[in-house]
Write an enzyme that holds these catalytic residues in place. Structure first.
Site, short mmCIF file in Angstrom:
data_model
loop_
_atom_site.label_atom_id
_atom_site.label_comp_id
_atom_site.label_asym_id
_atom_site.label_seq_id
_atom_site.Cartn_x
_atom_site.Cartn_y
_atom_site.Cartn_z
N SER A 163 41.02 -51.79 1.11
CA SER A 163 40.77 -51.43 -0.29
C SER A 163 39.32 -51.78 -0.59
CB SER A 163 41.68 -52.24 -1.21
OG SER A 163 41.19 -52.21 -2.54
N TYR A 176 45.32 -60.20 -3.36
CA TYR A 176 45.23 -58.84 -2.80
C TYR A 176 43.84 -58.62 -2.18
CZ TYR A 176 45.36 -53.67 -2.81
OH TYR A 176 45.32 -52.34 -2.46
P1 NAP Z 1 52.52 -47.45 -3.14
O1 NAP Z 1 52.55 -46.12 -3.79
O2 NAP Z 1 52.91 -48.66 -3.91
O3 NAP Z 1 53.40 -47.36 -1.80
C1 NAP Z 1 53.56 -48.52 -1.02
C2 NAP Z 1 54.25 -48.15 0.28
O4 NAP Z 1 54.34 -49.34 1.07
C3 NAP Z 1 55.68 -47.65 0.08
O5 NAP Z 1 55.94 -46.66 1.03
C4 NAP Z 1 56.52 -48.89 0.36
O6 NAP Z 1 57.83 -48.60 0.85
C5 NAP Z 1 55.70 -49.54 1.45
N1 NAP Z 1 55.97 -50.96 1.61
C6 NAP Z 1 55.81 -51.96 0.71
N2 NAP Z 1 56.19 -53.14 1.24
C7 NAP Z 1 56.60 -52.87 2.51
C8 NAP Z 1 57.12 -53.67 3.57
N3 NAP Z 1 57.29 -54.98 3.44
N4 NAP Z 1 57.44 -53.05 4.74
C9 NAP Z 1 57.28 -51.72 4.90
N5 NAP Z 1 56.80 -50.91 3.92
C10 NAP Z 1 56.47 -51.49 2.74
O7 NAP Z 1 51.06 -47.79 -2.58
P2 NAP Z 1 49.78 -46.83 -2.33
O8 NAP Z 1 48.97 -46.83 -3.56
O9 NAP Z 1 50.17 -45.57 -1.69
O10 NAP Z 1 48.98 -47.76 -1.30
C11 NAP Z 1 48.97 -47.49 0.09
C12 NAP Z 1 47.89 -48.36 0.72
O11 NAP Z 1 46.62 -48.05 0.15
C13 NAP Z 1 48.10 -49.85 0.52
O12 NAP Z 1 47.64 -50.54 1.67
C14 NAP Z 1 47.20 -50.17 -0.66
O13 NAP Z 1 46.83 -51.51 -0.69
C15 NAP Z 1 46.04 -49.24 -0.35
N6 NAP Z 1 45.19 -48.94 -1.50
C16 NAP Z 1 45.71 -48.30 -2.60
C17 NAP Z 1 44.86 -48.02 -3.66
C18 NAP Z 1 45.33 -47.31 -4.89
O14 NAP Z 1 44.55 -47.26 -5.87
N7 NAP Z 1 46.53 -46.78 -4.93
C19 NAP Z 1 43.51 -48.39 -3.59
C20 NAP Z 1 43.04 -49.03 -2.46
C21 NAP Z 1 43.89 -49.29 -1.41
P3 NAP Z 1 59.10 -48.33 -0.14
O15 NAP Z 1 58.88 -46.95 -0.72
O16 NAP Z 1 60.29 -48.38 0.74
O17 NAP Z 1 59.07 -49.39 -1.18
#
Ligand code: NAP
Length: 267
Positions: A163, A176
């Site tokens: 991130s 985080y």
């Molecule tokens: P999200 O919509 O909250 O989705 C999170 C995903 O991670 C879901 O598929 C969830 O599975 C899975 N997950 C959570 N805990 C887990 C565990 N213990 N074991 C296996 N799977 C698990 O998140 P996102 O925004 O797509 O983020 C994806 C990545 O991008 C993350 O690494 C996040 O830190 C990074 N990121 C996001 C942003 C942003 O603005 N969105 C910015 C920078 C970086 P379930 O569906 O089964 O719960």
């Protein structure tokens, strides 16, 4: 051996669109947290381009199955697999399942993560440890589990989703930010260790992307944030998937790097 003609589609491992060979069909990628958001977008992107995708999820079986169906409907190959990335035994079982599909693991996308928002001294220590177990140690354990296969193949691509907060730090997301900074350090160090073995390790560090992870923010908060971004808008999960696909399929001389799709927010 004859290939399948795929006009206009750039297939994994190929620099020119056209022929999808049987060998290409066998490339397997594990994407953690692929049921929703960015992981889902990566799964769709790679699944529709000929990769066999293992769709890891934690609790949302419905979402993982929906992502799987969408890939299958497009003629691709995908399998949902429930595993908590913080549970090393479960991660090893997932890895063995992935390897059993076509006899290789060609890429790992460490995407699964949770977030904790609040003042540092107000966050429960147990929740802080859980965040590190999922976001940092979970990613390290997934890499550890796929490594014997990639070393044997003398090839592979590991992509860690960090991130921009891991690069700059974010107030009210201290744990985080620290875990994501750890993931960036892990990427750089592991890349050096594995480069002689033909394995590339890179990091994608997105800016603000429109997913459920940001569901706690109001529309007004999102609009205010968008105003701070030079491109004037929040990013889409597909825009992160593009970067991941580049690092999976091309980028043969790129390792230990951080690619930051963030609309110019940090440079
Ligand atoms: P999200 O919509 O909250 O989705 C999170 C995903 O991670 C879901 O598929 C969830 O599975 C899975 N997950 C959570 N805990 C887990 C565990 N213990 N074991 C296996 N799977 C698990 O998140 P996102 O925004 O797509 O983020 C994806 C990545 O991008 C993350 O690494 C996040 O830190 C990074 N990121 C996001 C942003 C942003 O603005 N969105 C910015 C920078 C970086 P379930 O569906 O089964 O719960």
């Amino acid at each position: 051996m004859p290939g399948i003609l795929m006009p206009g589609i750039l297939m994994p491992g190929h620099s020119e669109p056209g022929i999808l060979t049987p060998d290409v069909l066998k490339k397997t990628v594990i994407i953690t947290g692929a049921s929703r958001g960015i992981g889902r977008a990566c799964a769709l992107w790679l699944g529709k381009r000929g990769w066999c995708v293992v769709i890891n999820y934690h609790s949302r079986a419905d979402a993982a199955e929906e992502t799987t169906r969408e890939i299958q409907k497009a003629g691709g190959e995908a399998y949902p697999f429930q595993a908590d990335v913080a549970d090393y035994d479960a991660v090893c079982k997932m890895t063995e399942f992935a390897h059993s599909l076509h006899g290789s693991i060609d890429a790992l996308v460490n995407n699964a993560a949770v977030s904790e928002v609040g003042l540092f001294d107000m966050i429960d220590r147990e929740r802080e440890r859980r965040l590190f177990d999922v976001n940092l140690h979970g990613a390290m354990d997934c890499a550890r589990a796929v490594l014997p296969h990639m070393l044997h193949q003398h090839s592979g691509s590991i992509i860690n989703i960090a991130s921009m907060w891991g690069q700059t730090g974010a107030s009210c997301e201290v744990a985080y930010s620290a875990a994501k900074a750890g993931l960036i350090g892990f990427t750089k160090a592991l890349a050096k260790e594995l480069a002689p073995s033909g394995i590339r390790v890179n990091c994608v560090a997105p800016g603000f992307i429109d997913t459920e992870m940001n569901a706690h923010l109001s529309d007004e908060d999102k609009a205010a944030f968008a105003e701070e971004i030079p491109m004037g808008r929040i990013g889409r999960p597909e825009e992160v998937a593009e970067c991941v696909a580049f690092l999976c399929e091309n980028a043969s001389y790129v390792t230990g790097q951080i690619l930051s799709p963030n609309g110019g927010y940090i440079t």
